[in-house]
Design a protein around this motif. Structure first.
Motif, PDB file in Angstrom:
ATOM      1  N   ARG A   3       1.004  -1.169   0.055  1.00 47.72           N
ATOM      2  CA  ARG A   3       0.022   0.157   0.104  1.00 47.72           C
ATOM      3  C   ARG A   3       0.800   1.193  -0.063  1.00 47.72           C
ATOM      4  N   VAL A   4       0.551   2.115  -0.890  1.00 49.26           N
ATOM      5  CA  VAL A   4       1.390   3.320  -1.236  1.00 49.26           C
ATOM      6  C   VAL A   4       0.635   4.547  -1.090  1.00 49.26           C
ATOM      7  N   LEU A   5       1.286   5.766  -0.278  1.00 50.28           N
ATOM      8  CA  LEU A   5       0.461   6.877   0.014  1.00 50.28           C
ATOM      9  C   LEU A   5       1.069   7.780  -1.013  1.00 50.28           C
ATOM     10  N   VAL A   6       0.180   8.549  -1.946  1.00 43.57           N
ATOM     11  CA  VAL A   6       0.841   9.157  -2.810  1.00 43.57           C
ATOM     12  C   VAL A   6       0.472  10.442  -2.114  1.00 43.57           C
ATOM     13  N   ALA A   7       1.590  11.358  -2.183  1.00 44.37           N
ATOM     14  CA  ALA A   7       1.728  12.865  -1.202  1.00 44.37           C
ATOM     15  C   ALA A   7       1.666  13.714  -2.281  1.00 44.37           C
ATOM     16  N   ASN A   8       0.731  13.769  -3.165  1.00 48.26           N
ATOM     17  CA  ASN A   8       0.474  14.763  -4.266  1.00 48.26           C
ATOM     18  C   ASN A   8      -0.771  15.002  -4.724  1.00 48.26           C
ATOM     19  N   ARG A   9      -1.099  15.839  -5.691  1.00 55.22           N
ATOM     20  CA  ARG A   9      -2.340  16.056  -6.376  1.00 55.22           C
ATOM     21  C   ARG A   9      -2.224  16.217  -7.775  1.00 55.22           C
ATOM     22  N   GLY A  10      -3.528  16.230  -8.470  1.00 51.19           N
ATOM     23  CA  GLY A  10      -3.408  16.575  -9.927  1.00 51.19           C
ATOM     24  C   GLY A  10      -2.920  15.296 -10.572  1.00 51.19           C
ATOM     25  N   GLU A  11      -2.438  15.612 -12.036  1.00 52.53           N
ATOM     26  CA  GLU A  11      -1.960  14.689 -12.891  1.00 52.53           C
ATOM     27  C   GLU A  11      -1.117  13.771 -12.284  1.00 52.53           C
ATOM     28  N   ILE A  12       0.077  14.169 -11.636  1.00 52.61           N
ATOM     29  CA  ILE A  12       1.061  13.312 -10.987  1.00 52.61           C
ATOM     30  C   ILE A  12       0.552  12.352 -10.270  1.00 52.61           C
ATOM     31  N   ALA A  13      -0.533  12.629  -9.427  1.00 49.07           N
ATOM     32  CA  ALA A  13      -1.083  11.691  -8.435  1.00 49.07           C
ATOM     33  C   ALA A  13      -1.575  10.570  -9.286  1.00 49.07           C
ATOM     34  N   VAL A  14      -2.524  11.023 -10.095  1.00 53.87           N
ATOM     35  CA  VAL A  14      -3.405   9.964 -10.920  1.00 53.87           C
ATOM     36  C   VAL A  14      -2.239   9.072 -11.771  1.00 53.87           C
ATOM     37  N   ARG A  15      -1.264   9.736 -12.175  1.00 52.65           N
ATOM     38  CA  ARG A  15      -0.143   9.032 -12.762  1.00 52.65           C
ATOM     39  C   ARG A  15       0.225   7.809 -11.999  1.00 52.65           C
ATOM     40  N   ILE A  16       0.751   8.163 -10.684  1.00 49.76           N
ATOM     41  CA  ILE A  16       1.306   7.243  -9.758  1.00 49.76           C
ATOM     42  C   ILE A  16       0.193   6.075  -9.229  1.00 49.76           C
ATOM     43  N   ILE A  17      -1.113   6.426  -9.030  1.00 53.14           N
ATOM     44  CA  ILE A  17      -1.988   5.839  -8.825  1.00 53.14           C
ATOM     45  C   ILE A  17      -2.179   4.783  -9.934  1.00 53.14           C
ATOM     46  N   ARG A  18      -2.069   5.134 -11.281  1.00 49.84           N
ATOM     47  CA  ARG A  18      -2.355   4.171 -12.080  1.00 49.84           C
ATOM     48  C   ARG A  18      -1.350   3.069 -12.174  1.00 49.84           C
TER      49      ARG A  18
END
Ligand code: ADP
Length: 450
Positions: A3-18
């Motif tokens: 499980r990874v927490l994504v410490a960001n928002r916007g397109e880069i957060a979406v990129r990492i979640i994908r």
């Protein structure tokens, strides 16, 4: 990692979640009260509100973010770019809680984040750096002495600099005092640190950068270069890979230098070594970015390597699954950054509500964005709302494909730089690849007044 927490928002957060979803890893999004309805929140497995709209209270709130990671039992944190991505204290706080930061070590971030120190480290590795001061410069007298040695014009740069801020040119000894003082003041107000150093100002160079990947077992590779000279006020707006001017011999040399420097510095995870390239083909190190970069997709398009996936694998302790000889560059990729801004009002950010949205698609066309019809673009955050990336067999094919993609793009309700980018793709110098960091300044009026 599970499980990874994504410490960001916007397109880069979406990129990492994908990337995480494709790897079977659960994700935790963080968000500010302003971002309750944001795309990254909807896409993650879980989401935790970490504070109010201003970034200082939410996306930069180390205590709340680390608490969210602990509470939700994350074993890794991906910082994206901006925000806390180059904050060594954040890395150490996570480590104390037994959570892995998906990026380099705190000490690498500290060394490279201090640009005067990074220069010294690179010089020791035999990397060519722009002629300039050995470390920081403390007085106007010393600044004048060094400038006389290296020759004018010179740049006074903030050691803690980023985003093109804290940087001033001096063309003569008379201009040193003002440049020195204003660079220091800006550095203090932007970064809370007024240390500055001096570099020779290379007139209208190309900005070329090398992507590297380093695992925790001593293996380091480079993924070739990116050409990022289309900049407005030192901020990139169009990037391409490979660079038209870089011959395979020069790529090999710059790549070997970059890999050697990363090895010598004990660097791990993804990083970018930035250079200026002068008209004679000499390259000089300017800085190292210790994070994933906005423009990473152009490298992914031509190498077929998913850089975010590799970052997660490296942080999990896995060795790189390929060697330098396995990395093949094929075709040509271009990225355009779509910003919500008013090109007729000096590119002022133009937040608002997107009333209708249509993204381009089709062969070799990629869109990285967190936008949807009806979403609000907040004035609190960066104005970059989408990245369009295309690939062609040749550079010309990529240019034509990008023109076509920009023709398809519809973002209604807010002003964007779409037309400005479109005209660049028709500029003769751009098409010929004959451009440098002075391009936008040179053509700005022609690109705006249509
Ligand atoms: P920042 O970290 O603020 O982005 P950089 O050192 O990466 O600062 O420089 C940003 C941009 O400024 C470069 O891409 C280049 O266009 C220009 N620049 C930086 N150093 C020099 C130099 N010595 N000579 C000419 N241009 C430079």
């Amino acid at each position: 990692m599970k499980r990874v927490l994504v410490a960001n928002r916007g397109e880069i957060a979406v990129r990492i979640i994908r990337a995480c979803r494709e790897m079977g890893i659960e994700t935790v999004a963080i968000y500010s009260t302003e971002d309750r309805d944001a795309m990254h929140v909807k896409m993650a497995t879980l989401a935790v509100c970490v504070g109010a709209a201003p970034s200082s209270e939410s996306y930069l709130n180390i205590q709340n973010i680390v608490s969210a990671a602990v509470e939700t039992k994350c074993d890794g944190v991906h910082p994206g770019f901006g925000f806390l991505s180059e904050n060594a204290h954040f890395v150490e706080t996570l480590e104390q809680c037994g959570i892995k930061f998906i990026g380099p070590s705190a000490s690498s971030i500290r060394t490279m984040g201090d640009k005067a120190r990074a220069r010294e480290v690179m010089m020791k590795c035999g990397m060519p750096v722009v002629p300039g001061s050995d470390g920081e410069v403390d007085s106007i007298r010393e600044a004048k002495r060094i400038a006389k040695d290296i020759g004018y014009p010179v740049l006074i740069k903030a050691s803690a600099g980023g985003g093109g801020r804290g940087m001033r040119i001096a063309h003569s000894p008379e201009e040193i005092e003002n440049a020195f003082n204003t660079a220091k003041q800006e550095a203090m107000s932007c970064f809370g640190n007024d240390g500055v150093y001096i570099e020779k100002y290379i007139v209208n160079p190309k900005h070329i950068e090398l992507q590297i990947l380093a695992d925790e077992h001593g293996n380091v590779v480079h993924l070739g270069e990116r050409e990022c000279s289309i900049q407005r006020r030192n901020q990139k707006i169009i990037e391409e890979a490979p660079a038209k001017v870089i011959t395979s011999a020069l790529r090999k040399k710059m790549g070997e230098d970059s890999v050697a420097a990363a090895k010598a510095a004990g660097y791990t995870n993804a990083g970018t070594i930035e250079f200026v390239l002068d008209k004679e083909g000499n390259y000089y190190f300017i800085e190292m970015n210790t994070r994933i970069q906005v423009e990473h997709p152009v490298t992914e398009m031509i190498t077929g390597i998913n850089i975010v996936r590799e970052q997660i694998r490296i942080a999990s302790g896995q060795p790189l699954s390929f060697a330098q000889k396995d990395i093949k560059i094929s075709g040509h990729a271009i990225e355009c950054r779509i910003n919500a801004e008013d090109i007729h009002k000096d590119f002022m950010p133009a937040p608002g509500t997107v009333s209708f949205l249509h993204f381009p698609g089709g062969y070799n066309t990629r869109v990285d964005s967190a936008l949807y019809s009806g979403c609000k673009i907040s004035p609190h955050y960066d104005s970059m709302i989408a990245k369009i990336i295309v690939k062609g067999d040749t550079r010309m094919e990529a240019i034509k494909r990008m023109r076509r993609a920009l023709e398809e793009l519809l973002v209604d309700g807010v002003k964007t730089n779409q037309d400005f980018l479109y005209l660049i793709l028709y500029n003769f110098d751009f098409v010929k690849g004959k451009y440098d960091t002075g391009f936008v300044e040179k053509y700005k009026d022609k690109l705006i007044n249509i």
